[in-house]
Design a protein around this motif. Structure first.
Motif: not given
Length: 177
Positions: A95-105, A114-117, A127-129, A146-153
Motif C-alpha cells: 500500500y504505497p500511497r495514503i489517499r484522500f478523495v473529497s465527497t462534499k465541501i 468543511v470538507i468530507t471525504g 469517511v472523515i470530515s 487539522t483532524f484526528n483519526i483512530n489508527r486501529k480503524d
C-alpha cells in the motif's frame, strides 16, 4: 454548427472558472502527532500528488483527490521509521500511497470550509470530515486543516504501546496548473 460553437464556448468558460491546482511538497507540511508510552511523537509525510479543483466563492464545486507517499514517513528515528513501513503498520510494499478523495465541501464560518471525504490507509477506507482554511497565494492556495483519526480503524499498528488516536495537521500548498 451553432450548437457545436455554443458547446465549445461553454466548455472553455467552465474550464476557466474551475481552477485546477497541484499540491507541492515544497511549501507543504503533512504532520502527525501520536503518543507512545504517553510521550508525544511527531512525524511527517512527503510525496504529495493529486489534483485539486477549487473556487473559493463556490465551495460546492471544489474537489480534492490527493495522496502521499506512505514510505516517506519520518519521525526522526530511522529504526522506528523502518518499523512503521512494515506489514503491521503502513505495509508500504503493498500500500504505497495514503489517499484522500473529497465527497462534499461546504462553506463554514469566518471564511473557513468543511470538507468530507474518503481517507484510504492500507486496504481500509473511512469517511472523515474536518474544517480547513484556504489562503490565496501568488499562484495557488495554502490549505490548512487539522483532524484526528483512530489508527486501529485503518488496521495500523495492531496491539502496540502507541495511542489509538492521532492528530494530523495539514498545510498544503497547491499551485495552479
Amino acid at each position: 454548427m451553432k450548437k457545436i460553437t455554443l458547446f465549445i464556448l461553454t466548455a472553455l468558460i467552465s474550464g476557466s472558472v474551475l481552477a485546477q491546482y497541484k499540491p507541492t511538497d515544497n511549501g507543504s507540511a503533512l504532520n502527525f502527532t501520536i503518543k507512545n508510552f504517553g510521550i508525544g511523537v511527531d512525524g511527517k509525510f512527503t510525496g504529495l500528488q493529486g489534483d485539486i479543483t477549487f473556487d473559493q466563492a463556490n465551495a460546492a464545486t471544489a474537489a480534492f483527490d490527493v495522496s502521499i507517499d506512505a514510505a516517506s514517513v519520518n519521525t526522526d528515528n530511522s529504526l522506528r521509521d523502518s518499523h512503521l513501513r512494515g506489514d503491521s503498520y503502513f505495509d508500504v510494499k503493498n500500500y504505497p500511497r495514503i489517499r484522500f478523495v473529497s465527497t462534499k465541501i461546504t462553506s463554514g464560518t469566518n471564511g473557513a470550509f468543511v470538507i468530507t471525504g474518503k481517507l484510504t490507509i492500507k486496504k481500509t477506507t473511512k469517511v472523515i470530515s474536518f474544517p480547513f482554511s484556504a489562503t490565496a497565494s501568488n499562484d495557488g492556495y495554502l490549505f490548512k486543516g487539522t483532524f484526528n483519526i483512530n489508527r486501529k480503524d485503518f488496521d495500523v499498528g495492531g496491539t502496540s504501546t502507541i495511542s489509538n488516536e492521532l492528530e494530523v495537521e495539514l498545510n498544503i500548498l497547491a499551485k495552479k496548473t
